[in-house]
Write a protein that holds these residues in place. Sequence first.
Motif, PDB file in Angstrom:
ATOM      1  N   TYR A  27       0.833  -1.208   0.000  1.00  0.00           N
ATOM      2  CA  TYR A  27       0.000   0.000   0.000  1.00  0.00           C
ATOM      3  C   TYR A  27       0.868   1.258   0.000  1.00  0.00           C
ATOM      4  N   ILE A  28       1.923   1.269   0.808  1.00  0.00           N
ATOM      5  CA  ILE A  28       2.818   2.438   0.853  1.00  0.00           C
ATOM      6  C   ILE A  28       3.446   2.682  -0.512  1.00  0.00           C
ATOM      7  N   THR A  29       4.020   1.636  -1.107  1.00  0.00           N
ATOM      8  CA  THR A  29       4.705   1.818  -2.395  1.00  0.00           C
ATOM      9  C   THR A  29       3.724   2.275  -3.470  1.00  0.00           C
ATOM     10  N   GLY A  30       2.488   1.759  -3.419  1.00  0.00           N
ATOM     11  CA  GLY A  30       1.509   2.150  -4.414  1.00  0.00           C
ATOM     12  C   GLY A  30       1.099   3.604  -4.303  1.00  0.00           C
ATOM     13  N   THR A  31       0.962   4.098  -3.081  1.00  0.00           N
ATOM     14  CA  THR A  31       0.485   5.472  -2.891  1.00  0.00           C
ATOM     15  C   THR A  31       1.549   6.522  -3.187  1.00  0.00           C
ATOM     16  N   ILE A  32       2.823   6.131  -3.219  1.00  0.00           N
ATOM     17  CA  ILE A  32       3.874   7.119  -3.494  1.00  0.00           C
ATOM     18  C   ILE A  32       4.587   6.845  -4.818  1.00  0.00           C
ATOM     19  N   SER A  33       4.012   5.957  -5.619  1.00  0.00           N
ATOM     20  CA  SER A  33       4.687   5.547  -6.860  1.00  0.00           C
ATOM     21  C   SER A  33       4.829   6.684  -7.862  1.00  0.00           C
ATOM     22  N   GLU A  34       3.964   7.685  -7.786  1.00  0.00           N
ATOM     23  CA  GLU A  34       4.070   8.809  -8.715  1.00  0.00           C
ATOM     24  C   GLU A  34       5.075   9.855  -8.245  1.00  0.00           C
ATOM     25  N   LEU A  35       5.516   9.758  -7.004  1.00  0.00           N
ATOM     26  CA  LEU A  35       6.465  10.719  -6.450  1.00  0.00           C
ATOM     27  C   LEU A  35       7.901  10.205  -6.459  1.00  0.00           C
ATOM     28  N   ASP A  37      10.756   6.844  -7.724  1.00  0.00           N
ATOM     29  CA  ASP A  37      10.928   5.681  -8.582  1.00  0.00           C
ATOM     30  C   ASP A  37      10.744   4.414  -7.743  1.00  0.00           C
ATOM     31  N   GLU A  38      10.688   3.276  -8.408  1.00  0.00           N
ATOM     32  CA  GLU A  38      10.328   2.025  -7.741  1.00  0.00           C
ATOM     33  C   GLU A  38      11.273   1.675  -6.602  1.00  0.00           C
ATOM     34  N   ALA A  41      10.846   4.202  -3.663  1.00  0.00           N
ATOM     35  CA  ALA A  41       9.565   3.969  -3.001  1.00  0.00           C
ATOM     36  C   ALA A  41       9.649   2.745  -2.091  1.00  0.00           C
ATOM     37  N   ALA A  42      10.301   1.693  -2.571  1.00  0.00           N
ATOM     38  CA  ALA A  42      10.448   0.484  -1.749  1.00  0.00           C
ATOM     39  C   ALA A  42      11.313   0.753  -0.525  1.00  0.00           C
ATOM     40  N   ASN A  43      12.383   1.528  -0.710  1.00  0.00           N
ATOM     41  CA  ASN A  43      13.253   1.855   0.416  1.00  0.00           C
ATOM     42  C   ASN A  43      12.495   2.653   1.477  1.00  0.00           C
ATOM     43  N   ILE A  44      11.702   3.620   1.033  1.00  0.00           N
ATOM     44  CA  ILE A  44      10.893   4.418   1.960  1.00  0.00           C
ATOM     45  C   ILE A  44       9.891   3.526   2.687  1.00  0.00           C
TER      46      ILE A  44
END
Length: 303
Positions: A27-35, A37-38, A41-44
């Motif tokens: 869910y986290i990676t999906g919601t920030i995917s436009e901000l 890169d992959e 986003a995964a690291n965050i």
Amino acid sequence: MPLPQVCIFLALFLKLSILTIQTAFTYITGTISELYDEREAANIAHIIMEHLTGMSKLDRIVHKTKILSPDQNNRLKLAIEALQRQEPVQYITGSSWFYGMELMVNKDVLIPRPETEELVEWMVHDAAHRHRLQLLDIGTGSGCIPLALKKALPDAQVSAIDVSEGALHVARTNASRLRLEVNFIHMDALDAQQVATLPEFDMIVSNPPYITQSEQTSMQERVWGYEPSLALFVPDNDALLFYRHITILAKSKLQPGGALYFEINEALGKEVVALMEEHGFQQVTLKQDMFGKDRMVKGEISD
């Protein structure tokens, strides 16, 4: 299932408070995917999930079906809202790693950068086999530089100054948590009367504000929108403001054989070198960081 549908599906899970560790990560990676890169986003997402659960990445894999508690769900929701505002993840979790130390950070201080670790390593290398050194950090922020120096050089006497009381509170909290003794002083490096009260030192270091206001337009909003402008920006017509004042300070406060170290704006390397040479520093060295950018300068005072 397409990504937008995944996010809607997971949002429903979040609302129903039945998110597992794995679905929360997705869910986290999906919601920030436009901000982001992959990879970023995964690291965050990993940082947020470790903060929420207190579990390592391996433990989260093993327990990926564990359901988040209502409190964890609420904190996750707040974290995602902050991420969507482009707030840096370090401010969301309240911590950042530097030189093997977990430091508290908030909006009173800059988030420590990996390049600054290289500056610390340079100083530690130069200090090898020297004892009882007197070290000073100017504009300490979170205290990352003096705390790293004290960690690496335990018999050194380390001091640090900052004009921000908020920053000094963070630095002192970090020192207390890490059980490292650093003398933090509230002082304005641009005030000649205040700095005149300082003793002499063997090494002085500073990572001062060095981004001109015109450069702000090319920066990411998550930097200038959240990190303290006091620690970032200098006037367009005086980009060397802090370098000049600190160079003059260091010339009067360094013992013979002492050295001054700067982290610099990559566009100002030659200018900083010329400034230090103009004020009598010798063997002035411009050094590149791990990315090949001009990032550090060192100048010495003759014996």
